[in-house]
Each structure stands twice: as structure tokens, then as C-alpha cells.
Motif scaffolding. Sequence first.
Motif, PDB file in Angstrom:
ATOM      1  N   MET A 139     -22.439  -4.295 -32.403  1.00 49.84           N
ATOM      2  CA  MET A 139     -21.811  -4.578 -33.685  1.00 49.84           C
ATOM      3  C   MET A 139     -21.528  -3.216 -34.295  1.00 49.84           C
ATOM      4  O   MET A 139     -22.437  -2.385 -34.454  1.00 49.84           O
ATOM      5  N   VAL A 140     -20.255  -2.976 -34.589  1.00 47.68           N
ATOM      6  CA  VAL A 140     -19.810  -1.693 -35.115  1.00 47.68           C
ATOM      7  C   VAL A 140     -19.220  -1.927 -36.506  1.00 47.68           C
ATOM      8  O   VAL A 140     -18.430  -2.854 -36.704  1.00 47.68           O
ATOM      9  N   THR A 141     -19.594  -1.092 -37.468  1.00 43.82           N
ATOM     10  CA  THR A 141     -19.119  -1.228 -38.846  1.00 43.82           C
ATOM     11  C   THR A 141     -17.651  -0.820 -38.949  1.00 43.82           C
ATOM     12  O   THR A 141     -17.113  -0.163 -38.040  1.00 43.82           O
ATOM     13  N   PRO A 142     -17.004  -1.150 -40.068  1.00 45.09           N
ATOM     14  CA  PRO A 142     -15.610  -0.711 -40.258  1.00 45.09           C
ATOM     15  C   PRO A 142     -15.464   0.818 -40.236  1.00 45.09           C
ATOM     16  O   PRO A 142     -14.390   1.327 -39.927  1.00 45.09           O
ATOM     17  N   GLN A 164     -24.709   6.168 -36.871  1.00 44.81           N
ATOM     18  CA  GLN A 164     -23.899   7.290 -36.411  1.00 44.81           C
ATOM     19  C   GLN A 164     -22.610   6.736 -35.804  1.00 44.81           C
ATOM     20  O   GLN A 164     -22.564   5.609 -35.322  1.00 44.81           O
ATOM     21  N   LYS A 165     -21.580   7.558 -35.808  1.00 49.25           N
ATOM     22  CA  LYS A 165     -20.288   7.138 -35.270  1.00 49.25           C
ATOM     23  C   LYS A 165     -20.402   6.831 -33.779  1.00 49.25           C
ATOM     24  O   LYS A 165     -21.057   7.562 -33.037  1.00 49.25           O
ATOM     25  N   THR A 166     -19.773   5.740 -33.382  1.00 55.79           N
ATOM     26  CA  THR A 166     -19.745   5.373 -31.971  1.00 55.79           C
ATOM     27  C   THR A 166     -18.639   6.158 -31.269  1.00 55.79           C
ATOM     28  O   THR A 166     -17.754   6.721 -31.922  1.00 55.79           O
ATOM     29  N   PRO A 167     -18.656   6.160 -29.946  1.00 50.35           N
ATOM     30  CA  PRO A 167     -17.520   6.749 -29.236  1.00 50.35           C
ATOM     31  C   PRO A 167     -16.242   5.976 -29.568  1.00 50.35           C
ATOM     32  O   PRO A 167     -16.293   4.810 -29.969  1.00 50.35           O
ATOM     33  N   GLY A 168     -15.126   6.616 -29.371  1.00 43.87           N
ATOM     34  CA  GLY A 168     -13.860   5.910 -29.512  1.00 43.87           C
ATOM     35  C   GLY A 168     -13.754   4.830 -28.450  1.00 43.87           C
ATOM     36  O   GLY A 168     -14.460   4.864 -27.436  1.00 43.87           O
ATOM     37  N   LEU A 169     -12.875   3.875 -28.684  1.00 37.11           N
ATOM     38  CA  LEU A 169     -12.696   2.802 -27.711  1.00 37.11           C
ATOM     39  C   LEU A 169     -11.280   2.247 -27.861  1.00 37.11           C
ATOM     40  O   LEU A 169     -10.943   1.680 -28.901  1.00 37.11           O
ATOM     41  N   THR A 170     -10.486   2.445 -26.824  1.00 34.54           N
ATOM     42  CA  THR A 170      -9.124   1.932 -26.793  1.00 34.54           C
ATOM     43  C   THR A 170      -8.904   1.274 -25.443  1.00 34.54           C
ATOM     44  O   THR A 170      -9.141   1.908 -24.402  1.00 34.54           O
ATOM     45  N   VAL A 171      -8.500   0.004 -25.457  1.00 36.97           N
ATOM     46  CA  VAL A 171      -8.189  -0.722 -24.222  1.00 36.97           C
ATOM     47  C   VAL A 171      -6.983  -1.624 -24.457  1.00 36.97           C
ATOM     48  O   VAL A 171      -6.684  -2.000 -25.587  1.00 36.97           O
ATOM     49  N   LYS A 172      -6.313  -1.964 -23.371  1.00 41.17           N
ATOM     50  CA  LYS A 172      -5.250  -2.960 -23.438  1.00 41.17           C
ATOM     51  C   LYS A 172      -5.904  -4.331 -23.562  1.00 41.17           C
ATOM     52  O   LYS A 172      -7.011  -4.541 -23.060  1.00 41.17           O
ATOM     53  N   THR A 173      -5.225  -5.258 -24.237  1.00 44.59           N
ATOM     54  CA  THR A 173      -5.722  -6.632 -24.327  1.00 44.59           C
ATOM     55  C   THR A 173      -4.700  -7.578 -23.707  1.00 44.59           C
ATOM     56  O   THR A 173      -3.522  -7.230 -23.540  1.00 44.59           O
ATOM     57  N   LEU A 174      -5.158  -8.776 -23.417  1.00 38.23           N
ATOM     58  CA  LEU A 174      -4.278  -9.751 -22.794  1.00 38.23           C
ATOM     59  C   LEU A 174      -3.121 -10.168 -23.690  1.00 38.23           C
ATOM     60  O   LEU A 174      -1.990 -10.216 -23.249  1.00 38.23           O
ATOM     61  N   ASP A 175      -3.405 -10.500 -24.923  1.00 39.04           N
ATOM     62  CA  ASP A 175      -2.372 -11.081 -25.773  1.00 39.04           C
ATOM     63  C   ASP A 175      -2.272 -10.463 -27.155  1.00 39.04           C
ATOM     64  O   ASP A 175      -1.581 -11.009 -28.017  1.00 39.04           O
ATOM     65  N   HIS A 176      -2.956  -9.357 -27.372  1.00 38.78           N
ATOM     66  CA  HIS A 176      -3.012  -8.791 -28.719  1.00 38.78           C
ATOM     67  C   HIS A 176      -2.663  -7.303 -28.746  1.00 38.78           C
ATOM     68  O   HIS A 176      -3.139  -6.577 -29.616  1.00 38.78           O
ATOM     69  N   MET A 191     -27.383   8.277 -25.640  1.00 39.07           N
ATOM     70  CA  MET A 191     -27.810   7.084 -26.339  1.00 39.07           C
ATOM     71  C   MET A 191     -27.086   7.003 -27.683  1.00 39.07           C
ATOM     72  O   MET A 191     -27.004   7.976 -28.415  1.00 39.07           O
ATOM     73  N   LEU A 192     -26.562   5.829 -27.970  1.00 43.28           N
ATOM     74  CA  LEU A 192     -25.931   5.617 -29.274  1.00 43.28           C
ATOM     75  C   LEU A 192     -27.019   5.490 -30.334  1.00 43.28           C
ATOM     76  O   LEU A 192     -28.106   4.977 -30.073  1.00 43.28           O
ATOM     77  N   VAL A 193     -26.711   5.957 -31.528  1.00 41.72           N
ATOM     78  CA  VAL A 193     -27.689   5.957 -32.607  1.00 41.72           C
ATOM     79  C   VAL A 193     -27.139   5.140 -33.779  1.00 41.72           C
ATOM     80  O   VAL A 193     -26.017   5.391 -34.241  1.00 41.72           O
TER      81      VAL A 193
END
Length: 178
Positions: free
Chosen positions: A131-134, A6-18, A1-3
Motif C-alpha cells: 500500500m503506497v500513499t499518494p 519513505q519514498k518507494t522506488p518508481g514503478l512504471t508498467v504497461k497495462t492491459l486496458d488502461h 529493504m523498503l522502509v
Amino acid sequence: MLVPRQKTPGLTVKTLDHGEFDLSADQSERGTVICFYRGLHCPICANYLKEFEKQVPEFAARGVSAIAISSDGEDRTRAMADKIEAKQLRFGYDLDLGKAREWGLYISTSRGTTSIGIEEPALFSEPGLFMVTPEQTLYYGSTQTMPFVRPHFAELVGALDFAIKNDYPARGEYTGTV
């Protein structure tokens, strides 16, 4: 469970145009709204993402970036972006289902062809909105076990206005004994 807080897991994905989306490098003043959606096969997702598309400028005006992500491949993701006539919303694709689990998303199995005649993938994640903070900590999170009854983006924009004005902290952070 995310808290929250607290830091979220990393997240890296390809995007369509960015190019590649990397949450840890996403530069926005107040953070990122991440909408995980089921995929092209889901008619409810298409309607939901249309609403998200409409709110992207409102999020941006508050210093918040936005992205919609699914485990669909590039072609199905492009079809979804075209279907909702996306102009501003970033679309990420090829979400690893192990990563989806790290984010607390539920995973479903295919039930075949949907009501709109599109085959469900063998496995796919159910919706989630975050919603994830900077600083990459969790500010807000909501996960669904099915496509129905999701948070409204306009309400999230209103909540952001309140949170910004009142310096309102993320809540739900307590993890001690109850």
C-alpha cells in the motif's frame, strides 16, 4: 529493504486496458494497493487475484486504487485477466525483474511445467503486496518467498478503515541502531 514513510522506488508498467501505469502519477485520494503476482503459471495467484478483483470496489470506496502486476508479457497477462474474469482490476505486465528487486521481491527460477500444465518463465518474481500513499511513500508492505500464505484483501480493507478512522501512521519506520 523498503522502509515505511519513505519514498518507494518508481514503478512504471504497461497495462492491459488502461494505458501506462506510473505510480508517481496515479491519482487517488489515499493511495494505491499494488499486488505483485508470480504469473499465469501460478494457480494460487489466480485464486488470490479473484479475491483482489472482488475487493477493488471496496478499495475504491476508501479512495484507494488497485493494480496487479507481474513480469509476464501481454498475452499471458491477458490470459490471467480472462481466467479470473477481471472487470475492475487493472493488470500491469512486463515488470522488469531489476525493478522487482528494487521493491524487495524475491526472484525464482523455472522448475518447468506447473501442476496446471503451464510453463514457468525462466525467471519470475515471487508475490508482494504494498500500500503506497499518494506521496509515494510506503504505508504497508508484505513479501513472500513462495506462493503460499498471503495477506487477505478483505483484512487490508478492514485495516484501512481503522487507519483512516484513527489517522494511524505507517509503522516500521525506525532505521537507527538497535
